[in-house]
Design an enzyme around this catalytic site. Structure first.
Site, PDB file in Angstrom:
ATOM      1  N   CYS A  78       1.019  -1.084  -0.332  1.00 30.22           N
ATOM      2  CA  CYS A  78       0.167  -0.043  -0.162  1.00 30.22           C
ATOM      3  C   CYS A  78       1.112   0.890   0.022  1.00 30.22           C
ATOM      4  O   CYS A  78       1.787   1.487  -0.607  1.00 30.22           O
ATOM      5  CB  CYS A  78      -1.340  -0.076   1.204  1.00 30.22           C
ATOM      6  SG  CYS A  78      -2.395   0.773   1.305  1.00 30.22           S
ATOM      7  N   HIS A 171      -2.905  -5.184   1.493  1.00 30.23           N
ATOM      8  CA  HIS A 171      -2.252  -5.615   2.984  1.00 30.23           C
ATOM      9  C   HIS A 171      -2.874  -7.201   2.892  1.00 30.23           C
ATOM     10  O   HIS A 171      -3.374  -7.343   3.365  1.00 30.23           O
ATOM     11  CB  HIS A 171      -2.638  -4.861   4.115  1.00 30.23           C
ATOM     12  CG  HIS A 171      -2.631  -3.358   4.304  1.00 30.23           C
ATOM     13  ND1 HIS A 171      -1.635  -2.356   4.256  1.00 30.23           N
ATOM     14  CD2 HIS A 171      -3.460  -2.565   3.201  1.00 30.23           C
ATOM     15  CE1 HIS A 171      -1.943  -1.653   4.785  1.00 30.23           C
ATOM     16  NE2 HIS A 171      -3.319  -1.563   4.512  1.00 30.23           N
ATOM     17  N   GLU A 173      -0.667  -8.813   5.004  1.00 27.13           N
ATOM     18  CA  GLU A 173      -0.240  -9.182   6.489  1.00 27.13           C
ATOM     19  C   GLU A 173      -1.646  -8.841   7.100  1.00 27.13           C
ATOM     20  O   GLU A 173      -1.774  -9.129   8.123  1.00 27.13           O
ATOM     21  CB  GLU A 173       0.527  -7.976   6.856  1.00 27.13           C
ATOM     22  CG  GLU A 173       0.331  -6.635   7.519  1.00 27.13           C
ATOM     23  CD  GLU A 173       0.034  -6.005   6.327  1.00 27.13           C
ATOM     24  OE1 GLU A 173       0.010  -6.488   4.821  1.00 27.13           O
ATOM     25  OE2 GLU A 173      -0.591  -4.604   6.660  1.00 27.13           O
TER      26      GLU A 173
HETATM   27  N1  GLN Z   1      -3.334   6.175   1.261  1.00 27.62           N
HETATM   28  C1  GLN Z   1      -1.954   5.725   1.576  1.00 27.62           C
HETATM   29  C2  GLN Z   1      -1.418   7.000   0.877  1.00 27.62           C
HETATM   30  O1  GLN Z   1      -0.845   7.635   0.270  1.00 27.62           O
HETATM   31  C3  GLN Z   1      -1.974   4.352   1.267  1.00 27.62           C
HETATM   32  C4  GLN Z   1      -3.118   3.339   2.924  1.00 27.62           C
HETATM   33  C5  GLN Z   1      -2.483   2.281   3.108  1.00 27.62           C
HETATM   34  O2  GLN Z   1      -1.297   2.856   3.339  1.00 27.62           O
HETATM   35  N2  GLN Z   1      -3.446   1.614   3.956  1.00 27.62           N
HETATM   36  O3  GLN Z   1      -0.276   6.958   1.468  1.00 27.62           O
END
Ligand code: GLN
Length: 217
Positions: A78, A171, A173
């Site tokens: 993410c 994610h 995890e």
């Molecule tokens: N929206 C976050 C970003 O732009 C990422 C979200 C996440 O890591 N769950 O950094």
């Protein structure tokens, strides 16, 4: 073998828990010294803008790039994917431009900020991967040297790999999915001890080189 988990902000505990479950030693990384002796690094989810500031503040930028250049596996989830991308379409400067992809932050819109999905990821096995998407990015462009590992049913690319660097928009995890971490652990042990026939390349700039202090200068 030790695998670092960037522990500046965000969902790093969960990654450490998965590593522990696999019997792999996970090291929370907050300062450059924490990277000593790690054979791979996980960049967790969280807020990429906050993480980029802390990476700069604590002098982690160059040592992490160096670890990647040496061939140690890096795995971003993410926000971690955003940190590893060459191009961030929202106009942010790249942090570690290691993946030749363009990502769009928060790409799934407000009403579906979070959702879960099953995806086929042949690289990790036959059983589909269950992923949790939380304000996740999507991959909007994939360079020629990048392998697409997973797509959503609508065709959007959500996991990629370029050589030693892997990233997922979701994610694993948070869904009890451990196969990406297993893969990273395998890559890390190969980085530690390149196999016979793997070119017999030692990693010339690794610890052995660093262990010789340039004394007297
Ligand atoms: N929206 C976050 C970003 O732009 C990422 C979200 C996440 O890591 N769950 O950094």
């Amino acid at each position: 073998m030790r695998i670092g988990v960037l522990a500046l902000q965000g969902a790093f505990i969960e990654h450490l828990d998965v590593l522990r479950g696999l019997g792999v030693e996970g090291v929370p990384v907050r300062l450059p010294a924490d990277l000593e002796g790690v054979s791979g690094l996980i960049l967790p989810g969280g807020e990429s803008t906050t993480m980029r500031k802390l990476i700069d503040r604590w002098g982690l930028h160059e040592p992490i790039l160096e670890l990647a250049r040496q061939g140690a596996p890096l795995f971003g989830t993410c926000a971690g994917m955003i940190l590893l991308s060459k191009e961030i379409l929202d106009g942010d400067e790249p942090v570690f431009p290691l993946l030749d992809i363009a990502v769009k932050r928060n790409a799934f819109g407000r009403q579906v900020d979070s959702f879960e999905a099953e995806m086929d990821v042949p690289l990790v096995g036959d059983t589909p991967v269950h992923g949790v998407f939380i304000r996740a990015p999507t991959v909007e462009r994939v360079g020629p040297d990048v392998d697409v590992l997973a797509r959503l049913d609508n065709g959007r690319v959500v996991a990629v790999r370029q050589r030693n660097v892997i990233a997922t928009a979701f994610h694993p995890e948070l869904a009890g999915e451990t196969r990406f971490h297993r893969l990273v652990a395998t890559m890390a042990s190969e980085f530690d001890e390149p196999r016979e026939g793997a070119g017999r390349r030692r990693h010339p700039t690794r610890r052995t080189a660093k262990a010789h202090p340039e004394g007297g200068r």
